[in-house]
Write an enzyme that holds these catalytic residues in place. Structure first.
Site, PDB file in Angstrom:
ATOM      1  CD  GLU A  77      -1.459  -0.272   3.692  1.00 23.08           C
ATOM      2  OE1 GLU A  77      -2.261   0.594   3.888  1.00 23.08           O
ATOM      3  OE2 GLU A  77      -1.638  -1.496   4.388  1.00 23.08           O
ATOM      4  CB  CYS A 109      -2.522  -4.681   6.424  1.00 21.19           C
ATOM      5  SG  CYS A 109      -1.902  -2.972   7.032  1.00 21.19           S
ATOM      6  CG  HIS A 231      -2.191  -6.665  10.390  1.00 19.92           C
ATOM      7  ND1 HIS A 231      -1.275  -6.356  10.040  1.00 19.92           N
ATOM      8  CD2 HIS A 231      -3.089  -5.667  10.758  1.00 19.92           C
ATOM      9  CE1 HIS A 231      -1.057  -5.115   9.907  1.00 19.92           C
ATOM     10  NE2 HIS A 231      -2.263  -4.607  10.117  1.00 19.92           N
TER      11      HIS A 231
HETATM   12  N1  CAA Z   1       1.063   3.870  30.506  1.00 15.82           N
HETATM   13  C1  CAA Z   1       0.421   2.589  30.134  1.00 15.82           C
HETATM   14  N2  CAA Z   1      -0.531   2.609  28.907  1.00 15.82           N
HETATM   15  C2  CAA Z   1      -1.168   3.764  28.697  1.00 15.82           C
HETATM   16  C3  CAA Z   1      -0.777   4.934  29.252  1.00 15.82           C
HETATM   17  C4  CAA Z   1       0.301   4.953  30.116  1.00 15.82           C
HETATM   18  N3  CAA Z   1       0.759   5.979  30.713  1.00 15.82           N
HETATM   19  N4  CAA Z   1      -1.534   5.749  28.581  1.00 15.82           N
HETATM   20  C5  CAA Z   1      -2.463   5.382  27.853  1.00 15.82           C
HETATM   21  N5  CAA Z   1      -2.189   3.895  27.689  1.00 15.82           N
HETATM   22  C6  CAA Z   1      -3.000   2.818  27.148  1.00 15.82           C
HETATM   23  C7  CAA Z   1      -4.311   2.990  26.760  1.00 15.82           C
HETATM   24  O1  CAA Z   1      -5.019   2.819  27.991  1.00 15.82           O
HETATM   25  C8  CAA Z   1      -4.627   2.282  25.582  1.00 15.82           C
HETATM   26  O2  CAA Z   1      -4.707   0.973  25.931  1.00 15.82           O
HETATM   27  P1  CAA Z   1      -5.839   0.246  25.410  1.00 15.82           P
HETATM   28  O3  CAA Z   1      -5.919   0.352  23.928  1.00 15.82           O
HETATM   29  O4  CAA Z   1      -5.587  -1.239  25.812  1.00 15.82           O
HETATM   30  O5  CAA Z   1      -7.206   0.905  25.814  1.00 15.82           O
HETATM   31  C9  CAA Z   1      -3.360   2.456  24.905  1.00 15.82           C
HETATM   32  O6  CAA Z   1      -2.474   2.839  25.639  1.00 15.82           O
HETATM   33  C10 CAA Z   1      -3.438   3.537  23.705  1.00 15.82           C
HETATM   34  O7  CAA Z   1      -3.833   4.795  24.129  1.00 15.82           O
HETATM   35  P2  CAA Z   1      -4.945   5.623  23.397  1.00 15.82           P
HETATM   36  O8  CAA Z   1      -6.122   4.693  22.824  1.00 15.82           O
HETATM   37  O9  CAA Z   1      -5.216   6.987  24.225  1.00 15.82           O
HETATM   38  O10 CAA Z   1      -4.044   6.089  22.032  1.00 15.82           O
HETATM   39  P3  CAA Z   1      -4.180   6.986  20.850  1.00 15.82           P
HETATM   40  O11 CAA Z   1      -5.438   7.730  21.055  1.00 15.82           O
HETATM   41  O12 CAA Z   1      -2.965   7.846  21.092  1.00 15.82           O
HETATM   42  O13 CAA Z   1      -4.165   6.192  19.469  1.00 15.82           O
HETATM   43  C11 CAA Z   1      -3.921   4.384  18.170  1.00 15.82           C
HETATM   44  C12 CAA Z   1      -3.774   4.741  19.621  1.00 15.82           C
HETATM   45  C13 CAA Z   1      -5.492   4.260  17.900  1.00 15.82           C
HETATM   46  C14 CAA Z   1      -3.457   2.748  17.748  1.00 15.82           C
HETATM   47  C15 CAA Z   1      -3.302   5.182  17.067  1.00 15.82           C
HETATM   48  O14 CAA Z   1      -1.695   4.928  17.319  1.00 15.82           O
HETATM   49  C16 CAA Z   1      -3.509   4.962  15.723  1.00 15.82           C
HETATM   50  O15 CAA Z   1      -4.416   5.579  15.239  1.00 15.82           O
HETATM   51  N6  CAA Z   1      -2.865   4.094  14.985  1.00 15.82           N
HETATM   52  C17 CAA Z   1      -3.080   3.786  13.624  1.00 15.82           C
HETATM   53  C18 CAA Z   1      -4.306   2.982  13.153  1.00 15.82           C
HETATM   54  C19 CAA Z   1      -3.948   1.451  13.568  1.00 15.82           C
HETATM   55  O16 CAA Z   1      -2.679   1.258  13.867  1.00 15.82           O
HETATM   56  N7  CAA Z   1      -5.038   0.712  13.975  1.00 15.82           N
HETATM   57  C20 CAA Z   1      -4.873  -0.666  14.222  1.00 15.82           C
HETATM   58  C21 CAA Z   1      -6.201  -1.329  13.413  1.00 15.82           C
HETATM   59  S1  CAA Z   1      -6.250  -1.100  11.716  1.00 15.82           S
HETATM   60  C22 CAA Z   1      -4.935  -2.158  11.047  1.00 15.82           C
HETATM   61  O17 CAA Z   1      -4.391  -2.937  11.733  1.00 15.82           O
HETATM   62  C23 CAA Z   1      -4.313  -1.847   9.605  1.00 15.82           C
HETATM   63  C24 CAA Z   1      -3.216  -0.945   9.990  1.00 15.82           C
HETATM   64  O18 CAA Z   1      -2.086  -1.594   9.744  1.00 15.82           O
HETATM   65  C25 CAA Z   1      -3.130   0.123  10.104  1.00 15.82           C
END
Ligand code: CAA
Length: 384
Positions: A77, A109, A231
């Site tokens: 991609e 992916c 994945h």
């Molecule tokens: N200590 C330990 N853990 C902590 C913490 C701390 N101080 N602060 C936050 N966390 C944890 C949260 O509790 C959360 O855990 P859970 O997921 O178990 O609830 C985790 O850290 C992430 O925190 P947030 O959800 O608040 O994080 P975020 O809003 O910054 O976003 C994300 C995380 C959505 C993965 C973001 O990085 C993102 O958009 N990534 C790209 C999209 C992606 O990878 N999606 C995956 C599915 S799609 C796919 O698989 C296709 C692909 O390859 C993209």
């Protein structure tokens, strides 16, 4: 006829950033990135690298003149051209014979899994030939975006043939497609757009639906498998899917699956998201860092945003260690250099345009983008 993965190779760029340093630079608690997301390092591709050069590196690790390759498929991609396929550049760079079919597949992916399934059909019709399937991607979300911590880059190359030495496909598979807006990258953009939390949700829903469908279709249960591979866009993600089984299965079984999952994410933790290669890096990581048994049956969950999911089973072959280039793969990971967040940001901002040419003395790799002339990308193999 048994068909599957006969050889598997891996490449990731030689520069990386430390995730704790990234967290500090973004004023985020490092535990969020290392525990909450589950990453340690992130590969950073150089200006002269793209899906073509990384695919060539991974394939070069495993192919030989006698392979009789009749099909080359690249799942990506992060393609470099709207028309010309990454696979066509490889025919030249890897000195492949001209009597091959070479093309590219895109579905986020899921692309490499689609390639593997086509390769399986090709080998079934042409048992004397092999297919080369490569997953090659650069995951880019942008500086200071929520997705930044889940970036990465690299390629996994797989040689598919009859009587495979590493993994046999069992022809037990279920798949599904839904038009979902969880993640996309329009042609004008070098970075992806993601509805992050929604994408997590869709990923888990796809897994649950497919697992239900798999059990009903093949009359199998979790006890038929020793390992589930996922994945891995970031290492916490697969665990979210695996955890949906926790209260439904025997605790010892869940512990076994969790232990094997941990072995499967060791390498992903060190490189970040490879997009379409991530599932197959999990396979490599499990084969090298886990303790897989001969004839162990594994389940693989492939997910491509947009979205397509597939759950399929495969069996680890008794002689897998002989055909696995473990030392070369470990060297790819150990032979890397950490760069600062500032250096990474500078590299990220680079955008080679028409007239670009690489300073060959800066090249640390075997394959590189030599120049962009008349908007055409020209690649080279290092001369030794
Ligand atoms: N200590 C330990 N853990 C902590 C913490 C701390 N101080 N602060 C936050 N966390 C944890 C949260 O509790 C959360 O855990 P859970 O997921 O178990 O609830 C985790 O850290 C992430 O925190 P947030 O959800 O608040 O994080 P975020 O809003 O910054 O976003 C994300 C995380 C959505 C993965 C973001 O990085 C993102 O958009 N990534 C790209 C999209 C992606 O990878 N999606 C995956 C599915 S799609 C796919 O698989 C296709 C692909 O390859 C993209």
């Amino acid at each position: 006829m048994d068909i599957g993965i006969d050889k598997i190779g891996f490449y990731t760029p030689k520069k990386y950033i430390d995730i704790v340093e990234l967290a500090k630079a973004r004023n985020v608690d490092p535990d969020k990135f290392t525990i909450g997301i589950g990453q340690s390092k992130q590969s950073v591709p150089m200006e002269y690298q793209d899906s073509v050069t990384m695919a060539a590196e991974a394939a070069n690790q495993i192919i030989s003149k006698d392979d009789n390759i009749g099909l080359v498929i690249v799942g990506t991609e992060s393609s470099v051209d709207e028309s010309k396929a990454v696979a066509t550049f490889l025919v030249d760079l890897l000195n492949l014979p001209e009597d091959v079919r070479a093309f590219e597949i895109k579905e986020a992916c899921y692309g490499a899994t689609a390639g593997l399934k086509m390769a399986e059909g090709f080998v079934a019709l042409n048992p004397d030939k092999k297919a080369l399937v490569i997953a090659s991607d650069i995951a880019r979300y942008g500086i200071n975006t929520p997705g930044e911590v889940t970036q990465g880059a690299g390629a996994v190359a797989m040689l598919i043939g009859k009587d495979p030495k590493i993994l046999k496909f069992n022809h037990e598979e279920v798949y599904m497609t839904k038009n979902v807006g969880d993640f996309w990258r329009p042609t004008f953009s070098k970075t992806a757009f993601a509805r992050g939390k929604f994408s997590n949700q869709v990923y888990v829903e796809f897994f649950s639906e497919l697992w239900q469908k798999y059990q009903n279709t093949f009359d199998q249960t979790v006890d038929d498998f020793q390992t589930m591979l996922f994945h891995v866009p970031y290492t916490k993600m697969g665990m979210k899917a695996l955890k949906t089984l926790k209260d439904k299965i025997d605790p010892d079984k869940f512990d076994e699956l969790s232990k094997h999952y941990q072995a499967s994410i060791e390498m992903g933790r060190e490189v970040g998201n490879l997009y379409t290669g991530s599932l197959y890096l999990a396979l490599i990581s499990y084969l090298i860092n886990g303790d897989p048994k001969d004839n162990e049956k594994i389940l693989l969950f492939s997910y491509g945003s947009g979205a397509v999911g597939e759950l399929y089973s495969a069996t680890i072959q008794p002689e897998f260690k002989k055909n696995l280039v473990s030392e070369e793969i470990k060297e790819v990971l150990s032979n890397r250099e950490k760069i600062s967040i500032k250096e990474y940001e500078n590299i990220f901002a680079e955008d080679p345009q028409n007239g670009y040419s690489t300073n060959v003395s800066d090249v640390l790799d075997e394959f590189y983008l030599r120049e962009i002339k008349e908007s055409e990308r020209l690649y080279k193999k290092m001369e030794h």
